[in-house]
Design a protein around this motif. Structure first.
Motif, mmCIF file in Angstrom:
data_model
loop_
_atom_site.group_PDB
_atom_site.id
_atom_site.type_symbol
_atom_site.label_atom_id
_atom_site.label_comp_id
_atom_site.label_asym_id
_atom_site.label_seq_id
_atom_site.Cartn_x
_atom_site.Cartn_y
_atom_site.Cartn_z
ATOM 1 N N LEU A 1 0.854 -1.180 0.000
ATOM 2 C CA LEU A 1 0.000 0.000 0.000
ATOM 3 C C LEU A 1 0.891 1.231 0.000
ATOM 4 N N GLU A 2 0.635 2.161 -0.911
ATOM 5 C CA GLU A 2 1.463 3.366 -1.033
ATOM 6 C C GLU A 2 0.554 4.591 -1.049
ATOM 7 N N VAL A 3 0.713 5.443 -0.031
ATOM 8 C CA VAL A 3 -0.074 6.666 0.068
ATOM 9 C C VAL A 3 0.746 7.838 -0.434
ATOM 10 N N SER A 4 0.165 8.596 -1.355
ATOM 11 C CA SER A 4 0.822 9.798 -1.876
ATOM 12 C C SER A 4 -0.251 10.827 -2.210
ATOM 13 N N THR B 1 -3.482 12.509 -2.535
ATOM 14 C CA THR B 1 -4.865 12.057 -2.449
ATOM 15 C C THR B 1 -5.059 10.696 -3.117
ATOM 16 N N ASN B 2 -3.995 9.907 -3.165
ATOM 17 C CA ASN B 2 -4.051 8.629 -3.864
ATOM 18 C C ASN B 2 -3.471 7.514 -3.002
ATOM 19 N N LEU B 3 -4.147 6.364 -3.018
ATOM 20 C CA LEU B 3 -3.639 5.150 -2.387
ATOM 21 C C LEU B 3 -3.492 4.087 -3.462
ATOM 22 N N SER B 4 -2.269 3.566 -3.611
ATOM 23 C CA SER B 4 -1.995 2.524 -4.604
ATOM 24 C C SER B 4 -1.866 1.170 -3.919
ATOM 25 N N LEU B 5 -2.357 0.144 -4.583
ATOM 26 C CA LEU B 5 -2.168 -1.238 -4.153
ATOM 27 C C LEU B 5 -1.385 -1.945 -5.241
ATOM 28 N N VAL B 6 -0.290 -2.613 -4.861
ATOM 29 C CA VAL B 6 0.584 -3.289 -5.825
ATOM 30 C C VAL B 6 0.936 -4.672 -5.292
ATOM 31 N N ALA B 7 0.918 -5.680 -6.178
ATOM 32 C CA ALA B 7 1.337 -7.028 -5.800
ATOM 33 C C ALA B 7 2.056 -7.679 -6.967
ATOM 34 N N THR B 8 2.992 -8.584 -6.650
ATOM 35 C CA THR B 8 3.728 -9.302 -7.690
ATOM 36 C C THR B 8 4.215 -10.637 -7.154
ATOM 37 N N ASP B 9 4.357 -11.612 -8.046
ATOM 38 C CA ASP B 9 4.974 -12.890 -7.694
ATOM 39 C C ASP B 9 6.156 -13.178 -8.627
ATOM 40 N N ARG B 10 6.709 -12.140 -9.215
ATOM 41 C CA ARG B 10 7.825 -12.153 -10.181
ATOM 42 C C ARG B 10 7.361 -12.380 -11.618
ATOM 43 N N TYR B 11 6.266 -13.103 -11.814
ATOM 44 C CA TYR B 11 5.812 -13.406 -13.167
ATOM 45 C C TYR B 11 4.752 -12.423 -13.645
ATOM 46 N N ARG B 12 4.184 -11.670 -12.725
ATOM 47 C CA ARG B 12 3.140 -10.708 -13.055
ATOM 48 C C ARG B 12 3.111 -9.623 -11.983
ATOM 49 N N VAL B 13 2.555 -8.483 -12.371
ATOM 50 C CA VAL B 13 2.391 -7.357 -11.449
ATOM 51 C C VAL B 13 0.985 -6.812 -11.619
ATOM 52 N N SER B 14 0.291 -6.585 -10.516
ATOM 53 C CA SER B 14 -1.046 -6.008 -10.562
ATOM 54 C C SER B 14 -1.055 -4.720 -9.759
ATOM 55 N N LEU B 15 -1.709 -3.681 -10.294
ATOM 56 C CA LEU B 15 -1.706 -2.365 -9.668
ATOM 57 C C LEU B 15 -3.070 -1.714 -9.800
ATOM 58 N N ARG B 16 -3.515 -1.036 -8.760
ATOM 59 C CA ARG B 16 -4.771 -0.293 -8.790
ATOM 60 C C ARG B 16 -4.676 0.879 -7.823
ATOM 61 N N ASP B 17 -5.179 2.037 -8.225
ATOM 62 C CA ASP B 17 -5.227 3.232 -7.388
ATOM 63 C C ASP B 17 -6.659 3.485 -6.928
ATOM 64 N N VAL B 18 -6.802 4.018 -5.703
ATOM 65 C CA VAL B 18 -8.106 4.441 -5.190
ATOM 66 C C VAL B 18 -7.937 5.806 -4.515
ATOM 67 N N PRO B 19 -9.011 6.592 -4.401
ATOM 68 C CA PRO B 19 -8.914 7.898 -3.749
ATOM 69 C C PRO B 19 -8.586 7.760 -2.268
ATOM 70 N N GLY C 1 -1.031 13.627 7.133
ATOM 71 C CA GLY C 1 0.344 13.195 7.265
ATOM 72 C C GLY C 1 1.069 13.055 5.948
ATOM 73 N N ALA C 2 2.313 12.568 6.068
ATOM 74 C CA ALA C 2 3.188 12.447 4.901
ATOM 75 C C ALA C 2 2.909 11.158 4.143
ATOM 76 N N GLU C 3 3.722 10.907 3.130
ATOM 77 C CA GLU C 3 3.592 9.682 2.352
ATOM 78 C C GLU C 3 3.827 8.460 3.242
ATOM 79 N N GLN C 4 3.106 7.390 2.940
ATOM 80 C CA GLN C 4 3.183 6.171 3.732
ATOM 81 C C GLN C 4 3.306 4.964 2.820
ATOM 82 N N THR C 5 4.001 3.933 3.300
ATOM 83 C CA THR C 5 3.998 2.635 2.629
ATOM 84 C C THR C 5 3.775 1.560 3.678
ATOM 85 N N ALA C 6 3.080 0.516 3.300
ATOM 86 C CA ALA C 6 2.816 -0.595 4.213
ATOM 87 C C ALA C 6 2.680 -1.867 3.392
#
Length: 380
Positions: A158-161, A163-181, A186-191
């Motif tokens: 999870l990446e906060v920047s 007004t945007n929160l991104s969700l990213v996942a990968t298993d080396r063979y593929r990458v999936s990404l989606r942003d939500v409002p 506070g500052a930028e966050q990752t979890a």
């Protein structure tokens, strides 16, 4: 302790808190559900040192107190009780009596004093639309690795920047990404959140209206909390550096094919029936169609074509893992899908394909879902 509670409300609450507990826990005490009865009603909690779930419900409390009882057994019992109020009381011998109508159960009490403290979260917070967040989890979580050998790949980043929160996942063979409002402070966050826990959050909170997300802790005990209504889920974050996969997504997307999503799903499922396990499926994208070819053991062969609209380039032939592609197509959530062919500076390396949503043949999708899939080498 003694209280009365609505059967359906209690059953749903117990079911919620036990969902995150592992089926087999090496510490028997962690199989328990903590029930605290007081002026605010009932608070039910479950915790296994990595994830916790807590909810508060209304109840008539005659005698306040705290008990610890085996969670899955209590959940099974509560879901099958007759349609009548439940009464739970601690008996003189220490047993826990559960009465509902003419049904009566006596359960063993687990030692409350041995149960660990449920983590409290106090840190920077933000709010996301529950439906968008739940959809995003379903579009990203499946791409996380299921192999514990590399723990950082079993999580969703999870990446906060702003007004945007991104969700990213990968298993080396593929990458999936989606942003939500994101509406937060506070500052930028990752979890880096375990995909299993996040998937349960999406299923449970997806229709809650809004979800509050809080980041807390430091060092080896960094946690994240998700709250919606009277329910809260916390999770210990995965330690480690998530790979910089964002740079893999192409800037230019001029060479692509647009296909009806449902038609492509059905065709892939049919043709892949003859494939040996883990073998790639051959795709040939031409001006007006995409053709799938497969051959497997026992001399079985299959082929099928569906309509496609190829833009900006020549015919393309490549091999794709059919299951990985089907998971992406199921996540697209649009009538059409765009399959973009990327380019690479390395002539000896296959370039990944980019899967995105497409509202119509000519109109790109409105969401931010992106799925990058590495092709397989075709041996024929």
């Amino acid at each position: 302790m003694k209280f009365q509670v609505n059967r359906d409300v209690f059953s749903e609450a117990v079911s919620f808190v036990v969902k995150l507990l592992p089926q087999r826990n090496p510490q028997p005490i962690l199989a328990g559900v903590l029930i605290e009865a007081g002026e605010q009603g009932l608070t039910l909690s479950a915790f296994d040192y990595e994830a916790s779930a807590r909810t508060t419900i209304e109840a008539t409390v005659d005698e306040p107190g705290t008990i610890l009882v085996h969670g899955r057994l209590l959940s099974d019992i509560a879901s099958r009780l007759p349609n009548a109020p439940i009464e739970i009381a601690v008996e003189e011998d220490g047993g826990i009596a559960v009465t509902c109508g003419s049904a009566r159960f006596t359960l063993a009490a687990m030692p409350v004093e041995e149960y660990p403290s449920i983590p409290e979260v106090s840190g920077s917070t933000g709010v996301v639309p529950a439906e968008d967040f739940g959809t995003a989890i379903s579009q990203v979580g499946f791409a996380a690795s299921r192999d514990d050998v590399t723990p950082v790949l079993t999580g969703v980043q999870l990446e906060v920047s702003g007004t945007n929160l991104s969700l990213v996942a990968t298993d080396r063979y593929r990458v999936s990404l989606r942003d939500v409002p994101w509406d937060g402070e506070g500052a930028e966050q990752t979890a880096l959140v375990p995909a299993r826990t996040l998937t349960e959050v999406g299923k449970t909170f997806g229709h809650a209206g809004t979800i509050e997300i809080a980041f807390s802790g430091a060092g080896d005990r960094e946690i994240i909390a998700f709250t919606a209504g009277n329910k809260t889920v916390t999770s210990l974050l995965i330690k480690g550096n998530f790979p910089p996969v964002r740079r893999l997504f192409p800037e230019q997307t001029d060479h692509y094919a647009v296909i009806n999503t449902a038609d492509l799903i059905e065709a892939v499922r049919r043709v892949a029936l003859v494939l040996d396990r883990s073998a790639p499926l051959r795709f040939t994208f031409s001006a007006s169609s995409v053709t799938m070819d497969a051959s497997g053991s026992e001399q079985a062969r299959a082929s099928e074509s569906v309509d496609a609209h190829l833009n900006g380039g020549e015919e393309v032939t490549l091999g794709l893992n059919p299951q990985y592609l089907l998971e992406a197509l199921g996540a697209v959530k649009s009538e059409f899908v765009r399959v973009t062919f990327t380019s690479s500076d390395n002539a000896n390396k296959l370039s990944p394909v980019l899967v995105t949503s497409q509202t119509s043949v000519d109109q790109a999708g409105l969401d931010s879902f992106k799925y990058l899939l590495q092709p397989n080498l075709l041996l024929r």
